[in-house]
Write a protein that holds these residues in place. Structure first.
Motif, mmCIF file in Angstrom:
data_model
loop_
_atom_site.group_PDB
_atom_site.id
_atom_site.type_symbol
_atom_site.label_atom_id
_atom_site.label_comp_id
_atom_site.label_asym_id
_atom_site.label_seq_id
_atom_site.Cartn_x
_atom_site.Cartn_y
_atom_site.Cartn_z
ATOM 1 N N SER A 61 23.509 -100.916 -14.662
ATOM 2 C CA SER A 61 22.217 -101.148 -14.016
ATOM 3 C C SER A 61 21.946 -102.635 -13.808
ATOM 4 O O SER A 61 21.297 -103.027 -12.834
ATOM 5 C CB SER A 61 21.090 -100.521 -14.833
ATOM 6 O OG SER A 61 20.955 -101.166 -16.095
ATOM 7 N N LYS A 62 22.448 -103.478 -14.708
ATOM 8 C CA LYS A 62 22.252 -104.921 -14.582
ATOM 9 C C LYS A 62 23.083 -105.504 -13.441
ATOM 10 O O LYS A 62 22.803 -106.613 -12.979
ATOM 11 C CB LYS A 62 22.602 -105.607 -15.889
ATOM 12 C CG LYS A 62 21.714 -105.183 -17.061
ATOM 13 C CD LYS A 62 22.153 -105.846 -18.356
ATOM 14 C CE LYS A 62 21.275 -105.382 -19.525
ATOM 15 N NZ LYS A 62 21.700 -105.979 -20.812
ATOM 16 N N GLN A 63 24.083 -104.747 -12.994
ATOM 17 C CA GLN A 63 24.957 -105.227 -11.921
ATOM 18 C C GLN A 63 24.590 -104.636 -10.561
ATOM 19 O O GLN A 63 25.141 -105.068 -9.543
ATOM 20 C CB GLN A 63 26.425 -104.870 -12.237
ATOM 21 C CG GLN A 63 26.904 -105.381 -13.576
ATOM 22 C CD GLN A 63 28.292 -104.861 -13.920
ATOM 23 O OE1 GLN A 63 28.948 -104.190 -13.120
ATOM 24 N NE2 GLN A 63 28.744 -105.157 -15.125
ATOM 25 N N MET A 64 23.683 -103.673 -10.530
ATOM 26 C CA MET A 64 23.412 -102.945 -9.284
ATOM 27 C C MET A 64 22.934 -103.849 -8.155
ATOM 28 O O MET A 64 23.314 -103.657 -7.000
ATOM 29 C CB MET A 64 22.376 -101.838 -9.524
ATOM 30 C CG MET A 64 22.901 -100.619 -10.280
ATOM 31 S SD MET A 64 24.378 -99.874 -9.552
ATOM 32 C CE MET A 64 23.800 -99.503 -7.906
ATOM 33 N N VAL A 65 22.111 -104.841 -8.461
ATOM 34 C CA VAL A 65 21.606 -105.735 -7.416
ATOM 35 C C VAL A 65 22.753 -106.501 -6.759
ATOM 36 O O VAL A 65 22.679 -106.862 -5.577
ATOM 37 C CB VAL A 65 20.558 -106.702 -7.987
ATOM 38 C CG1 VAL A 65 20.076 -107.694 -6.912
ATOM 39 C CG2 VAL A 65 19.365 -105.924 -8.529
ATOM 40 N N ASN A 66 23.838 -106.738 -7.504
ATOM 41 C CA ASN A 66 24.993 -107.452 -6.944
ATOM 42 C C ASN A 66 25.706 -106.635 -5.874
ATOM 43 O O ASN A 66 26.483 -107.193 -5.091
ATOM 44 C CB ASN A 66 25.986 -107.802 -8.054
ATOM 45 C CG ASN A 66 25.395 -108.773 -9.061
ATOM 46 O OD1 ASN A 66 24.532 -109.579 -8.716
ATOM 47 N ND2 ASN A 66 25.832 -108.685 -10.312
ATOM 48 N N PHE A 67 25.460 -105.344 -5.849
ATOM 49 C CA PHE A 67 26.108 -104.473 -4.867
ATOM 50 C C PHE A 67 25.218 -104.265 -3.638
ATOM 51 O O PHE A 67 25.375 -103.292 -2.906
ATOM 52 C CB PHE A 67 26.448 -103.122 -5.496
ATOM 53 C CG PHE A 67 27.303 -103.234 -6.729
ATOM 54 C CD1 PHE A 67 28.472 -103.979 -6.714
ATOM 55 C CD2 PHE A 67 26.938 -102.612 -7.915
ATOM 56 C CE1 PHE A 67 29.256 -104.095 -7.836
ATOM 57 C CE2 PHE A 67 27.714 -102.721 -9.048
ATOM 58 C CZ PHE A 67 28.873 -103.468 -9.016
ATOM 59 N N THR A 68 24.284 -105.177 -3.427
ATOM 60 C CA THR A 68 23.381 -105.100 -2.288
ATOM 61 C C THR A 68 23.445 -106.393 -1.478
ATOM 62 O O THR A 68 24.072 -107.364 -1.897
ATOM 63 C CB THR A 68 21.924 -104.861 -2.738
ATOM 64 O OG1 THR A 68 21.473 -105.991 -3.499
ATOM 65 C CG2 THR A 68 21.821 -103.604 -3.584
ATOM 66 N N TYR A 69 22.789 -106.409 -0.342
ATOM 67 C CA TYR A 69 22.719 -107.596 0.503
ATOM 68 C C TYR A 69 21.390 -107.594 1.248
ATOM 69 O O TYR A 69 20.685 -106.586 1.277
ATOM 70 C CB TYR A 69 23.886 -107.629 1.500
ATOM 71 C CG TYR A 69 23.842 -106.535 2.541
ATOM 72 C CD1 TYR A 69 23.223 -106.730 3.771
ATOM 73 C CD2 TYR A 69 24.407 -105.276 2.288
ATOM 74 C CE1 TYR A 69 23.170 -105.717 4.721
ATOM 75 C CE2 TYR A 69 24.353 -104.261 3.234
ATOM 76 C CZ TYR A 69 23.736 -104.490 4.443
ATOM 77 O OH TYR A 69 23.673 -103.485 5.377
ATOM 78 N N MET A 70 21.051 -108.730 1.836
ATOM 79 C CA MET A 70 19.827 -108.828 2.628
ATOM 80 C C MET A 70 20.166 -108.544 4.085
ATOM 81 O O MET A 70 21.034 -109.198 4.675
ATOM 82 C CB MET A 70 19.198 -110.216 2.497
ATOM 83 C CG MET A 70 18.801 -110.575 1.073
ATOM 84 S SD MET A 70 17.724 -109.340 0.287
ATOM 85 C CE MET A 70 16.279 -109.447 1.341
ATOM 86 N N GLY A 71 19.489 -107.567 4.665
ATOM 87 C CA GLY A 71 19.781 -107.158 6.039
ATOM 88 C C GLY A 71 18.520 -106.902 6.833
ATOM 89 O O GLY A 71 17.400 -107.000 6.319
ATOM 90 N N CYS A 72 18.710 -106.542 8.090
ATOM 91 C CA CYS A 72 17.599 -106.245 8.985
ATOM 92 C C CYS A 72 16.914 -104.948 8.540
ATOM 93 O O CYS A 72 17.582 -103.951 8.255
ATOM 94 C CB CYS A 72 18.110 -106.122 10.422
ATOM 95 S SG CYS A 72 16.858 -105.569 11.609
ATOM 96 N N SER A 73 15.591 -104.967 8.499
ATOM 97 C CA SER A 73 14.857 -103.782 8.045
ATOM 98 C C SER A 73 14.910 -102.642 9.052
ATOM 99 O O SER A 73 14.621 -101.498 8.715
ATOM 100 C CB SER A 73 13.393 -104.148 7.777
ATOM 101 O OG SER A 73 12.776 -104.604 8.969
ATOM 102 N N LEU A 74 15.286 -102.944 10.307
ATOM 103 C CA LEU A 74 15.319 -101.905 11.334
ATOM 104 C C LEU A 74 16.689 -101.255 11.477
ATOM 105 O O LEU A 74 16.798 -100.058 11.684
ATOM 106 C CB LEU A 74 14.888 -102.487 12.680
ATOM 107 C CG LEU A 74 13.474 -103.080 12.734
ATOM 108 C CD1 LEU A 74 13.182 -103.606 14.128
ATOM 109 C CD2 LEU A 74 12.439 -102.050 12.326
ATOM 110 N N CYS A 75 17.771 -102.075 11.378
ATOM 111 C CA CYS A 75 19.111 -101.529 11.617
ATOM 112 C C CYS A 75 20.074 -101.740 10.447
ATOM 113 O O CYS A 75 21.228 -101.319 10.530
ATOM 114 C CB CYS A 75 19.711 -102.140 12.886
ATOM 115 S SG CYS A 75 20.099 -103.900 12.748
ATOM 116 N N SER A 76 19.641 -102.419 9.377
ATOM 117 C CA SER A 76 20.445 -102.667 8.166
ATOM 118 C C SER A 76 21.618 -103.623 8.393
ATOM 119 O O SER A 76 22.510 -103.722 7.559
ATOM 120 C CB SER A 76 20.981 -101.352 7.575
ATOM 121 O OG SER A 76 19.919 -100.489 7.255
ATOM 122 N N LYS A 77 21.635 -104.334 9.521
ATOM 123 C CA LYS A 77 22.725 -105.263 9.802
ATOM 124 C C LYS A 77 22.634 -106.476 8.884
ATOM 125 O O LYS A 77 21.554 -107.001 8.630
ATOM 126 C CB LYS A 77 22.656 -105.703 11.268
ATOM 127 C CG LYS A 77 23.787 -106.636 11.688
ATOM 128 C CD LYS A 77 23.647 -107.014 13.154
ATOM 129 C CE LYS A 77 24.751 -107.970 13.586
ATOM 130 N NZ LYS A 77 24.591 -108.349 15.017
#
Length: 384
Positions: free
Chosen positions: A242-258
């Motif tokens: 659970s402490k590593q979960m944020v590392n498996f994400t990225y910042m993307g467009c809220s409309l298309c997830s790009k």
């Protein structure tokens, strides 16, 4: 010119009986630059306006002439009635995704509807039709009839978009009505039913298939490109994961997830896919998304690797979006959503339960028709 197509940004200027709209009489009504733009546009698209002595021959839609239309028959700049199944609806309230309506600022609301599995279309709620949100949200996966929608064609995405008009209305169809049964059947009848992984691996043309299999392994990727494999043999505790979960994400467009790039100052750039130059454009904001993960599916005989993207991953992770990982499940609870997702990751591989997946199979061939490679993308989780 166009029936029922006033929007929140429409405005009217009374030019009286002015035969020459570029004359000095109207300059105090409209700025010269705007007047020139209107004049050039009208000269090109509305030449009959200047034919003072000639009767207009333009065909204008009437309220009685609006018809129930299918996706294939949509035409730009027309008003239609449309029957479809409501798949989802979102309200964008973060940042600048709002617009002025009368004395209020309203958030952008976008619904995804479909009349068949192959024809999905966006429906944007404007003005007083924004009040529909709660009722629509409470009746997702039901069939609706929408009246007096304006059709807009987006040349960038090559898709049609439906917009509500001031006279738009809606009606929820009975699930047992012939229209609802027909649309539900079309939306659910999607994909070729295959019995095992071997049949999927031998596909020679691009297609969508439905496959029953178990998840054998999840391969998560962090921002550094390193992988974390989670299988039934994994001895990792969910607290650590659970402490590593944020590392498996990225910042993307809220409309298309790009994925959005950053400039030299670390500021995220706008999404080039969603940005429009028109004045009525509502800016897209950024949000946290799940990085693509590789899922190894097995039927007990053979394995297949499929790629899952943000929307499908969210469904796999108990519909918990990536931007909620750092939040608490309850204000008085010490458990975060990251812990819930981490536990779900471990349980889904250790339970080895058979699930039904919808997979998009793409085949890459050379000039001679020989298959160079195959890619498999997880499109949906039909059943758990």
């Amino acid at each position: 010119k166009y029936f029922a197509q006033t929007t929140h940004s429409s405005w009217v200027v009374n030019l009286h009986k002015c035969k020459d709209i570029s004359g000095k009489r109207v300059r105090h009504f409209i700025p010269s630059k705007s007047m020139e733009e209107i004049y050039q546009w009208a000269s090109k698209y509305l030449p009959h306006v200047y034919a003072v002595n000639e009767p207009s021959v333009i065909q204008v839609q009437t309220k009685e002439g609006v018809q129930l239309t299918t996706y294939r028959d949509l035409i730009q700049d027309t008003v239609v009635h449309f029957q479809a199944k409501l798949l989802s609806i979102k309200c964008y309230t973060i940042g600048n995704v709002t617009y002025q309506y009368e004395t209020m600022r309203l958030p952008k609301m976008v619904a995804t509807i479909a009349e068949s599995s192959s024809h999905k279309i966006k429906l944007q709620l404007w003005g007083r039709q924004a009040r529909w949100f709660s009722e629509l949200h409470a009746n997702i996966n039901r069939v609706w009839k929408f009246m007096f929608l304006q059709v807009n064609y987006d040349a960038v995405t090559d898709e049609y978009i439906l917009n509500t008009t001031p006279m738009s209305n809606k009606a929820l169809l009975d699930d047992k009505s012939p229209e609802a049964i027909k649309i539900n059947r079309k939306c659910n009848d999607y994909g070729i039913e295959l019995q095992n992984v071997k049949q999927v691996l031998s596909i020679s043309v691009q297609s969508v298939v439905n496959l029953s299999a178990a998840i054998k392994l999840l391969r998560l990727q962090n921002s550094n490109g390193k992988y974390r494999n989670i299988s039934f043999k994994t001895k990792l505790k969910y607290e650590t994961l659970s402490k590593q979960m944020v590392n498996f994400t990225y910042m993307g467009c809220s409309l298309c997830s790009k994925l959005l790039p950053q400039d030299n100052n670390g500021v995220y750039e706008q999404c080039t896919q969603c940005v429009r130059q028109e004045k009525a454009f509502v800016p897209a904001t950024i949000t946290r998304c799940y990085r693509p993960i590789t899922i190894i599916l097995t039927d007990g005989q053979q394995d297949i690797a499929v790629t899952a993207l943000n929307e499908t991953i969210t469904k796999l992770f108990l519909t918990i979006p990536a931007n909620s990982l750092t939040k608490y499940v309850h204000p008085e609870s010490n458990i975060t959503f990251a812990e819930v997702v981490a536990d779900a990751c471990l349980q889904v591989v250790k339970s080895y339960n058979t699930m039904k997946f919808r997979i998009n199979c793409s085949v890459n061939q050379d000039d001679n028709g020989f298959i160079i490679s195959r890619t498999y993308v997880l499109q949906d989780i039909i059943s758990y």
